[in-house]
Design an enzyme around this catalytic site. Structure first.
Site, PDB file in Angstrom:
ATOM      1  N   THR A 279      -6.129 -14.553  -6.872  1.00  0.00           N
ATOM      2  CA  THR A 279      -6.945 -13.706  -5.992  1.00  0.00           C
ATOM      3  C   THR A 279      -6.709 -12.235  -6.266  1.00  0.00           C
ATOM      4  O   THR A 279      -7.609 -11.409  -6.085  1.00  0.00           O
ATOM      5  CB  THR A 279      -6.614 -14.047  -4.520  1.00  0.00           C
TER       6      THR A 279
ATOM      7  N   SER B 151      -5.062 -20.278  -9.412  1.00  0.00           N
ATOM      8  CA  SER B 151      -3.801 -21.020  -9.589  1.00  0.00           C
ATOM      9  C   SER B 151      -3.842 -22.446  -9.058  1.00  0.00           C
ATOM     10  O   SER B 151      -2.951 -23.232  -9.340  1.00  0.00           O
ATOM     11  CB  SER B 151      -2.610 -20.248  -9.022  1.00  0.00           C
TER      12      SER B 151
ATOM     13  N   THR C 240      -1.691 -17.133  -5.252  1.00  0.00           N
ATOM     14  CA  THR C 240      -0.664 -17.511  -4.273  1.00  0.00           C
ATOM     15  C   THR C 240      -0.506 -19.036  -4.154  1.00  0.00           C
ATOM     16  O   THR C 240       0.538 -19.512  -3.730  1.00  0.00           O
ATOM     17  CB  THR C 240      -1.006 -16.969  -2.865  1.00  0.00           C
ATOM     18  N   ASP C 241      -1.577 -19.782  -4.509  1.00  0.00           N
ATOM     19  CA  ASP C 241      -1.584 -21.207  -4.159  1.00  0.00           C
ATOM     20  C   ASP C 241      -0.488 -22.035  -4.834  1.00  0.00           C
ATOM     21  O   ASP C 241       0.066 -22.945  -4.210  1.00  0.00           O
ATOM     22  CB  ASP C 241      -2.965 -21.817  -4.450  1.00  0.00           C
TER      23      ASP C 241
HETATM   24  C1  SIN Z   1      -5.111 -18.662  -6.443  1.00  0.00           C
HETATM   25  O1  SIN Z   1      -4.079 -19.197  -6.051  1.00  0.00           O
HETATM   26  O2  SIN Z   1      -5.336 -18.405  -7.639  1.00  0.00           O
HETATM   27  C2  SIN Z   1      -6.182 -18.323  -5.463  1.00  0.00           C
HETATM   28  C3  SIN Z   1      -5.673 -18.024  -4.119  1.00  0.00           C
HETATM   29  C4  SIN Z   1      -4.770 -16.823  -4.056  1.00  0.00           C
HETATM   30  O3  SIN Z   1      -4.363 -16.225  -5.029  1.00  0.00           O
HETATM   31  O4  SIN Z   1      -4.450 -16.458  -2.893  1.00  0.00           O
END
Ligand code: SIN
Length: 315
Positions: free
Chosen positions: A14, A61, A94-95
């Site tokens: 993100t 991710s 973050t995922d």
């Molecule tokens: C991801 O994990 O690539 C998308 C969600 C995020 O980064 O919060």
């Protein structure tokens, strides 16, 4: 290159996301903006010393793969070996950030800092959180004595073994559970509370040759199952029939298992499949008893126990 270089490796997420509307913080596409462009949004970063960049991947991710991990590990390992590189920052979604962080720590146990950072809002947001997170991550990578793999988000520094995404939406979505954070970044300074991640006994670490060969290695299939009301053994038998090599079960509470699921797992274990028992609770750890027939995850969450088991099977 000058001494004290920081290398920023882009992998997507993100933090590199784009939305059609500046006030849309969820309807965006992750992994669109290149790492160079992310840096351009933070002029003060360039003033703070030499920063090199490399786009290692560009993925949401949720789609993280072992192939990307292998490439990332090779690039991290390459830069860590350069005497003029002080530390590495990795931009990431973050995922699955906690899985990548644990993978790199378990594999490399670096003596220099490797700092993963991220964002909950896309780069195009009215008030994106990525630039500040990136600035904070670089401050941690530049901190004298910093070492090991850590995550920096919303001013909080988490160790690779403890970090866990615990919230779906807030700008501060991570927790370090019972361990607590390593520290906080405040106006570019680290207020450190506890020690940096260290190499851990019993965890796999790789020689440079092993890292180079990861990309061409067949990855052992390790699946995560969950105990729940009405859990049975059919899923274990189906996976066994497909040739699964390892199973991590996210047990209830202190790793307890429905008797049908447990019976199937014990059969799978007797047939040579590696089985590990973690807990689906977000805090605490499975406390072993002498009667346990299925080994516990040594405090690792189910997804990190899966990474550990893959590395053990590879070793
Ligand atoms: C991801 O994990 O690539 C998308 C969600 C995020 O980064 O919060």
């Amino acid at each position: 290159m000058h001494p004290q270089n920081i290398v920023i490796l882009g992998t997507g997420g993100t933090i590199a996301g784009r939305a059609a509307n500046v006030s849309d913080n969820i309807g965006y596409t992750a992994a669109q903006v290149g790492v160079e462009e992310l840096l351009a949004a933070i002029p003060t970063l360039a003033q703070a010393g030499t920063v090199l960049t490399e786009q290692v991947a560009q993925v949401d991710s949720k789609d993280m793969s072992f192939a990307v991990w292998a490439k990332l590990a090779a690039r991290v390992s390459h830069y860590l070996a350069q005497p003029d590189v002080q530390g590495i920052v990795i931009t990431h979604g973050t995922d699955t950030l906690e899985e990548t962080a644990f993978f790199l720590q378990a594999l490399l146990a670096p003596a220099k800092p490797v700092v993963l950072t991220c964002a909950m809002r896309p780069a195009t947001a009215l008030a994106p959180d990525g630039p500040q997170n990136l600035l904070d991550a670089v401050a941690v990578a530049r901190h004298a004595g910093a070492q090991g793999v850590v995550a920096v988000c919303a001013g909080v520094v988490h160790g690779a073994a403890d970090v866990q995404k615990a919230h779906t939406y807030r700008l501060d979505p991570f927790t370090s559970g019972d361990a607590g954070p390593i520290g906080y970044v405040e106006e570019g300074r680290l207020r450190q509370l506890r020690s940096w991640p260290q190499a851990q006994a019993g965890r796999v670490q790789a020689a440079a040759g092993t890292i180079a060969s990861l990309a061409s290695t067949a990855v052992p299939r390790v699946e995560v199952l969950m105990n729940h009301a009405g859990a049975g053994g059919a899923i274990v038998q189906a996976l066994q029939a497909q040739g699964v090599q390892g199973l991590v079960v996210a047990g209830t509470g202190n790793g307890s298992l429905h008797h049908e699921l447990e019976a199937a797992l014990l059969k799978a274990q007797a047939a040579g499949i590696k089985v590990v028992r973690a807990s689906r609770c977000t805090a605490g750890r499975v406390l072993p008893t002498p009667a346990d027939a299925i080994p516990d995850s040594d405090g690792l969450s189910p997804v990190k126990a899966r990474v550990q088991l893959i590395l053990q099977l590879l070793a």
